[in-house]
Design an enzyme around this catalytic site. Structure first.
Site, PDB file in Angstrom:
ATOM      1  N   LYS A 162     -28.089  35.157   9.849  1.00 29.55           N
ATOM      2  CA  LYS A 162     -28.140  34.994   8.390  1.00 29.55           C
ATOM      3  C   LYS A 162     -29.383  35.668   7.813  1.00 29.55           C
ATOM      4  O   LYS A 162     -30.317  36.000   8.558  1.00 29.55           O
ATOM      5  CB  LYS A 162     -28.141  33.506   8.045  1.00 29.55           C
ATOM      6  N   TYR A 184     -58.420  42.150  -8.993  1.00 29.59           N
ATOM      7  CA  TYR A 184     -58.124  41.361 -10.194  1.00 29.59           C
ATOM      8  C   TYR A 184     -58.924  40.076 -10.234  1.00 29.59           C
ATOM      9  O   TYR A 184     -59.025  39.358  -9.237  1.00 29.59           O
ATOM     10  CB  TYR A 184     -56.646  40.991 -10.227  1.00 29.59           C
ATOM     11  N   MET A 239     -49.492  43.419  -6.481  1.00 25.14           N
ATOM     12  CA  MET A 239     -48.064  43.618  -6.279  1.00 25.14           C
ATOM     13  C   MET A 239     -47.784  44.630  -5.169  1.00 25.14           C
ATOM     14  O   MET A 239     -46.875  44.450  -4.362  1.00 25.14           O
ATOM     15  CB  MET A 239     -47.404  44.091  -7.580  1.00 25.14           C
TER      16      MET A 239
HETATM   17  C1  LIG Z   1     -30.250  28.347  10.208  1.00 24.01           C
HETATM   18  C2  LIG Z   1     -29.308  27.511  10.988  1.00 24.01           C
HETATM   19  C3  LIG Z   1     -29.292  27.584  12.388  1.00 24.01           C
HETATM   20  C4  LIG Z   1     -30.348  28.330  13.187  1.00 24.01           C
HETATM   21  O1  LIG Z   1     -31.506  27.533  13.231  1.00 24.01           O
HETATM   22  P1  LIG Z   1     -32.790  28.059  14.039  1.00 24.01           P
HETATM   23  O2  LIG Z   1     -33.709  26.906  14.024  1.00 24.01           O
HETATM   24  O3  LIG Z   1     -33.299  29.227  13.264  1.00 24.01           O
HETATM   25  O4  LIG Z   1     -32.334  28.428  15.380  1.00 24.01           O
HETATM   26  C5  LIG Z   1     -28.300  26.901  13.076  1.00 24.01           C
HETATM   27  N1  LIG Z   1     -27.386  26.165  12.415  1.00 24.01           N
HETATM   28  C6  LIG Z   1     -27.383  26.045  11.066  1.00 24.01           C
HETATM   29  C7  LIG Z   1     -26.345  25.213  10.405  1.00 24.01           C
HETATM   30  C8  LIG Z   1     -28.343  26.706  10.308  1.00 24.01           C
HETATM   31  O5  LIG Z   1     -28.357  26.588   8.974  1.00 24.01           O
END
Ligand SMILES: *Cc1c(COP(=O)(O)O)cnc(C)c1O
Length: 369
Positions: free
Chosen positions: A37, A259, A307
């Site tokens: 993801k 800044y 930035m």
């Molecule tokens: C993000 C996520 C994972 C992975 O978790 P990690 O701790 O990064 O291994 C697994 N299952 C679900 C439902 C997640 O949202």
């Protein structure tokens, strides 16, 4: 057209990702779902997916259906599970592309069944139960109804219940009592579903830390994200961020920098300008001590993060235009690590790796084949 880059560069070491996948396969002892993801935790969705599959992952996991579709569009045929979608998502596309769908509510299931009727094909689903996270799975009170509806829909050949899943709230503290309670709740939920006829489905609960530290949570599949990138375990980090010094100036002691004149030099020194800033994912709020590596030495950031740029106090050794600063890396040569940056920014390494901006050039080190 892109200019050839001697500028800021994020090097992605896919060999490290492959090694981490093999390490977690060995630790888990069960098939592995690689969580890719958020653009593969900022490492690149498709390249991380391909690397993980080549290294022995048997499943891919993403949050949104869009991410899952991107994997299919790239030609990846392996099982893909998507677990965070609204009830009225385009399930027709998920079904057409054989994407597994996590189902956290009766409302989701109803709309998935409607899509299955329209498309004349079965949807592949994983029933998602909440076991204490109180976030994105079905509340325990809804579980019996969800299971009953799923059994009915499976008998009608609208869906195939491929798996049952949950997610820990407190895995980062393996001894936390909530973890044993979550395992027990998950077992109860599975038992109820089995009694209703859903036997021999893929049961999955553990993510990175649980895979390492809570053995009775591994069940039939582990879902590993952070660990594939050397965060919270794993063999090593896969990311190195470098940037050249683009300008230097020699200044007197007590010179105010940047800044708001937030910092003064503590002695006569060379200031080195590095062209990465908060738009590139460098955290704006940093604890004192935040540094980069220049000519083999840690040198502090001075003044606020802009930035597009930061200023580094290069100290007595000085710096020359064209010297390359390492902002972070695996840490094998004394450079700052993602964990260092997480401490300086009071956040998680995950937060650092998923915010590196698109302006930074990516250089990919391919895994050995
Ligand atoms: C993000 C996520 C994972 C992975 O978790 P990690 O701790 O990064 O291994 C697994 N299952 C679900 C439902 C997640 O949202």
């Amino acid at each position: 057209m892109a200019v050839s880059h001697s500028g800021p560069t994020l090097t992605v070491d896919l060999a490290a990702v492959g090694d981490n996948v093999r390490a977690f396969r060995a630790i888990g002892g069960v098939p592995l779902l690689a969580v890719v993801k958020a653009d593969g935790f900022g490492h690149g969705l498709v390249r991380v997916a391909r690397t993980a599959l080549a290294a022995g992952a048997s499943y891919l996991g993403v949050t949104t259906l869009d991410e899952a579709v991107a994997l299919r569009v790239a030609g990846i045929a392996a099982p893909v599970l998507s677990w965070l979608n609204a009830p009225d998502t385009d399930w027709d596309t998920a079904i057409r592309l054989s994407i597994d769908i996590a189902v956290p509510s009766v409302a989701h299931l109803r709309q998935i069944c409607d899509a299955a009727i329209r498309s004349g094909r079965r949807a592949r689903i994983h029933l998602y139960i909440d076991t204490g996270l109180n976030r994105d799975g079905a509340p325990a009170a809804e579980w019996p109804e969800l299971v009953a509806d799923a059994c009915f829909a499976e008998r009608e050949r609208l869906i195939e219940v491929v798996g049952m899943m949950s997610h820990f709230a407190c895995a980062d503290t393996p001894g936390h009592p909530a973890n044993a309670r979550a395992v027990a709740s998950f077992r109860d939920a599975v038992t109820l579903a089995e009694a209703a006829g859903l036997t021999n489905r893929i049961r999955h609960l553990a993510a990175t830390v649980a895979t390492q530290a809570i053995p009775d949570s591994r069940f039939d599949l582990v879902r590993v994200g952070a660990g594939l990138f050397g965060i919270g375990g794993g063999v090593r980090s896969a990311l190195t961020l470098t940037a050249p010094v683009v300008l230097t100036r020699y200044v007197a002691r007590g010179t105010a920098v940047g800044y708001g004149h937030a910092d003064l030099t503590s002695g006569a020194t060379t200031l080195a300008l590095i062209p990465v800033g908060y738009a590139d994912g460098i955290p704006y709020r940093l604890e004192p001590g935040a540094s980069v590596q220049l000519s083999g030495r840690r040198r502090p950031i001075i003044g606020v993060v802009s930035m597009d740029q930061i200023v580094v106090d290069a100290g007595p050794a000085g710096a020359r235009v064209g010297d390359v600063a390492t902002v972070f890396g695996p840490g094998r040569h004394g450079e700052p690590t993602l964990s260092d940056w997480a401490v300086w920014a009071r956040t998680l390494p995950q937060d650092i790796v998923t915010r590196i901006g698109p302006r930074i050039a990516r250089e990919i080190v391919e895994a050995a084949r």
